[in-house]
Write a protein that holds these residues in place. Sequence first.
Motif, PDB file in Angstrom:
ATOM      1  N   LEU A   7       6.532  22.505  -4.536  1.00 39.11           N
ATOM      2  CA  LEU A   7       5.404  21.828  -5.176  1.00 39.11           C
ATOM      3  C   LEU A   7       5.761  20.388  -5.542  1.00 39.11           C
ATOM      4  CD1 LEU A   7       4.035  24.636  -7.531  1.00 39.11           C
ATOM      5  CD2 LEU A   7       2.813  23.543  -5.654  1.00 39.11           C
ATOM      6  N   VAL A   8       6.961  20.201  -6.068  1.00 43.45           N
ATOM      7  CA  VAL A   8       7.398  18.852  -6.411  1.00 43.45           C
ATOM      8  C   VAL A   8       7.469  17.989  -5.150  1.00 43.45           C
ATOM      9  CG1 VAL A   8       9.316  17.479  -7.314  1.00 43.45           C
ATOM     10  CG2 VAL A   8       8.627  19.580  -8.489  1.00 43.45           C
ATOM     11  N   GLN A   9       8.000  18.549  -4.071  1.00 37.73           N
ATOM     12  CA  GLN A   9       8.092  17.798  -2.822  1.00 37.73           C
ATOM     13  C   GLN A   9       6.713  17.470  -2.262  1.00 37.73           C
ATOM     14  OE1 GLN A   9      10.769  19.854  -0.101  1.00 37.73           O
ATOM     15  NE2 GLN A   9      12.221  20.225  -1.762  1.00 37.73           N
ATOM     16  N   GLU A  10       5.767  18.389  -2.419  1.00 43.29           N
ATOM     17  CA  GLU A  10       4.407  18.116  -1.963  1.00 43.29           C
ATOM     18  C   GLU A  10       3.848  16.895  -2.683  1.00 43.29           C
ATOM     19  OE1 GLU A  10      -0.030  20.185  -2.024  1.00 43.29           O
ATOM     20  OE2 GLU A  10       1.757  21.449  -2.214  1.00 43.29           O
ATOM     21  N   TYR A  11       4.085  16.815  -3.996  1.00 44.08           N
ATOM     22  CA  TYR A  11       3.599  15.642  -4.717  1.00 44.08           C
ATOM     23  C   TYR A  11       4.340  14.376  -4.287  1.00 44.08           C
ATOM     24  CZ  TYR A  11       2.875  11.996  -7.965  1.00 44.08           C
ATOM     25  OH  TYR A  11       2.611  10.754  -8.470  1.00 44.08           O
ATOM     26  N   LEU A  12       5.658  14.462  -4.136  1.00 42.41           N
ATOM     27  CA  LEU A  12       6.428  13.281  -3.733  1.00 42.41           C
ATOM     28  C   LEU A  12       5.951  12.743  -2.387  1.00 42.41           C
ATOM     29  CD1 LEU A  12      10.028  14.360  -4.821  1.00 42.41           C
ATOM     30  CD2 LEU A  12       8.548  12.692  -5.946  1.00 42.41           C
ATOM     31  N   ARG A  13       5.629  13.649  -1.460  1.00 48.60           N
ATOM     32  CA  ARG A  13       5.099  13.195  -0.157  1.00 48.60           C
ATOM     33  C   ARG A  13       3.792  12.439  -0.344  1.00 48.60           C
ATOM     34  NH1 ARG A  13       7.054  18.205   1.622  1.00 48.60           N
ATOM     35  NH2 ARG A  13       5.042  19.212   1.238  1.00 48.60           N
ATOM     36  N   GLN A  14       2.912  12.969  -1.190  1.00 48.65           N
ATOM     37  CA  GLN A  14       1.631  12.307  -1.430  1.00 48.65           C
ATOM     38  C   GLN A  14       1.826  10.935  -2.066  1.00 48.65           C
ATOM     39  OE1 GLN A  14      -1.015  14.672  -3.804  1.00 48.65           O
ATOM     40  NE2 GLN A  14      -0.660  16.544  -2.640  1.00 48.65           N
ATOM     41  N   ALA A  15       2.709  10.865  -3.066  1.00 51.66           N
ATOM     42  CA  ALA A  15       2.840   9.661  -3.867  1.00 51.66           C
ATOM     43  C   ALA A  15       3.640   8.562  -3.186  1.00 51.66           C
ATOM     44  CB  ALA A  15       3.495  10.006  -5.207  1.00 51.66           C
ATOM     45  N   ILE A  16       4.637   8.963  -2.394  1.00 46.40           N
ATOM     46  CA  ILE A  16       5.556   7.966  -1.850  1.00 46.40           C
ATOM     47  C   ILE A  16       5.242   7.609  -0.412  1.00 46.40           C
ATOM     48  CG2 ILE A  16       7.992   7.482  -1.349  1.00 46.40           C
ATOM     49  CD1 ILE A  16       8.701   9.316  -3.715  1.00 46.40           C
ATOM     50  N   VAL A  17       4.924   8.599   0.416  1.00 45.07           N
ATOM     51  CA  VAL A  17       4.635   8.305   1.824  1.00 45.07           C
ATOM     52  C   VAL A  17       3.309   8.950   2.236  1.00 45.07           C
ATOM     53  CG1 VAL A  17       6.949   7.868   2.678  1.00 45.07           C
ATOM     54  CG2 VAL A  17       6.190  10.221   2.428  1.00 45.07           C
ATOM     55  N   PRO A  18       2.191   8.612   1.567  1.00 43.94           N
ATOM     56  CA  PRO A  18       0.910   9.214   1.939  1.00 43.94           C
ATOM     57  C   PRO A  18       0.556   8.893   3.378  1.00 43.94           C
ATOM     58  CG  PRO A  18       0.575   7.319   0.505  1.00 43.94           C
ATOM     59  CD  PRO A  18       2.040   7.601   0.509  1.00 43.94           C
ATOM     60  N   GLY A  19       0.209   9.904   4.135  1.00 44.53           N
ATOM     61  CA  GLY A  19      -0.162   9.691   5.535  1.00 44.53           C
ATOM     62  C   GLY A  19       1.006   9.296   6.410  1.00 44.53           C
ATOM     63  N   GLY A  20       2.230   9.391   5.855  1.00 45.43           N
ATOM     64  CA  GLY A  20       3.407   9.019   6.646  1.00 45.43           C
ATOM     65  C   GLY A  20       3.585   7.525   6.795  1.00 45.43           C
ATOM     66  N   VAL A  21       2.841   6.716   6.019  1.00 45.53           N
ATOM     67  CA  VAL A  21       2.912   5.260   6.152  1.00 45.53           C
ATOM     68  C   VAL A  21       4.040   4.720   5.291  1.00 45.53           C
ATOM     69  CG1 VAL A  21       1.666   3.102   5.806  1.00 45.53           C
ATOM     70  CG2 VAL A  21       0.438   5.119   6.592  1.00 45.53           C
ATOM     71  N   GLN A  22       4.979   4.053   5.894  1.00 44.66           N
ATOM     72  CA  GLN A  22       6.043   3.405   5.157  1.00 44.66           C
ATOM     73  C   GLN A  22       5.539   2.064   4.618  1.00 44.66           C
ATOM     74  OE1 GLN A  22       9.213   4.757   4.818  1.00 44.66           O
ATOM     75  NE2 GLN A  22       8.383   6.574   5.792  1.00 44.66           N
ATOM     76  N   LEU A  23       6.165   1.572   3.566  1.00 45.89           N
ATOM     77  CA  LEU A  23       5.689   0.354   2.941  1.00 45.89           C
ATOM     78  C   LEU A  23       5.714  -0.828   3.898  1.00 45.89           C
ATOM     79  CD1 LEU A  23       4.698  -0.910   0.302  1.00 45.89           C
ATOM     80  CD2 LEU A  23       7.065  -1.503  -0.210  1.00 45.89           C
ATOM     81  N   GLU A  24       6.741  -0.890   4.747  1.00 43.89           N
ATOM     82  CA  GLU A  24       6.810  -2.042   5.647  1.00 43.89           C
ATOM     83  C   GLU A  24       5.682  -2.044   6.665  1.00 43.89           C
ATOM     84  OE1 GLU A  24       9.964   0.981   7.041  1.00 43.89           O
ATOM     85  OE2 GLU A  24       9.145   0.180   5.176  1.00 43.89           O
ATOM     86  N   GLU A  25       5.028  -0.868   6.845  1.00 50.27           N
ATOM     87  CA  GLU A  25       3.913  -0.795   7.774  1.00 50.27           C
ATOM     88  C   GLU A  25       2.589  -1.110   7.087  1.00 50.27           C
ATOM     89  OE1 GLU A  25       4.128   3.174   9.184  1.00 50.27           O
ATOM     90  OE2 GLU A  25       6.031   2.897  10.218  1.00 50.27           O
TER      91      GLU A  25
END
Length: 392
Positions: free
Chosen positions: A211-229
């Motif tokens: 559950l924690v990892q599910e939230y981290l995925r949403q919050a940090i890399v939503p849609g798999g988009v990295q910040l540089e992109e």
Amino acid sequence: MRNQNSSGGNPSITPRRGLPGMRSKLAGNAPLTAAFLGGSITEGAGASDADTTSWRTLTGAYLQRLYAGHPVRCINAGVGGTTSTFGAHRLQEHVLREGPVDLLFVEFSVNDGEDRGESIRGMEGIVRQCRRLSPETELIFVYTAADKNLTGYKPFNIAVHEEVADHYGIPSVDCAAKVYTMIHTGELDWRRFAPDGYHPLDAGHALYAGLVQEYLRQAIVPGGVQLEEAGAEETAVLIKEAEEKAVLPAPLDSRNYEYGGLLEYSAAEYSAAFRIQELQPGEPLMNWRFSTEHAHTNDPQADFSFTVTGQCAGLVLLYGPDSGIVEYSLNGGPYAEINLFDDWCLHAYRPILALFPVQAERGVLQVTVRNTGHKDSRSTGTGLRVLKLLYN
């Protein structure tokens, strides 16, 4: 940009402001530090190997995968039996001693009691102290399951912590709500999940970590988009959110433990009857994996005193099978007795918090503590062991 108030369809996750600072760090390769502040479940109780299969360790491993190329350090600040009040006083020594951290998980909903005000003061104290001393830290509240919080979807202790989370925009992951739902849909047998009603086995720790990892995925890399992109506009929004986070709203309770901390026992002045010692091998100890060096006496006439500046003071006593009853005086006032003996003391020594009344204003607090020569009927002695001093 994804709406930070969206839970992605999982009612156990409340994102609030999200983790803009953690997402922005993906673009670099600087070291990251994550800390886990909580009770025995965070420490790893119930797991077959706390350093491999606990939700804390699994979450740390996920962060290392997520931030590939970054050195990731994880701090285990879980201590069994401790509340958010003790957590606020432990924060500097057990989390921030070596400098600021990037991400702080806070888990005390199981250990906090039925005193709403005390839970507010503890959780708010952790948040405000962390924001003041380590302003770039992102926080996440994690609510684990126990018999007492499986009575409904938002039981008392979790609802109180949610008040603090709402006030400060802190995301929360409600593992207890997930367990509650799974029990009522027949997906989970609670007694097999956590045989003692508190500490999950490996499968339970994995569920919490998932559950924690599910939230981290949403919050940090939503849609798999990295910040540089991401575009410049999105980057600017993330930076603005991180800056705004550092502005603290007015406190929910002005008596919160924002300035809480621990002092070494040696900061007090002791009468001649005290001796400095540690617990010896074979003496039972629970809920403490740090140094047991303390000031000890069996003398019924022994006393000690110390002075702090703040809104309250207190003690961490190493209480066990032979502990007695003590009394304290604040600023020359009348003495009040403290008897912390309980059924757990029959089996082992452990640190127990004794917090004196919170004052309306900050000021100099002069404390005198003396042995009484009295004991609980279950105790075998009148020992006094001073592990730490407290201030706020």
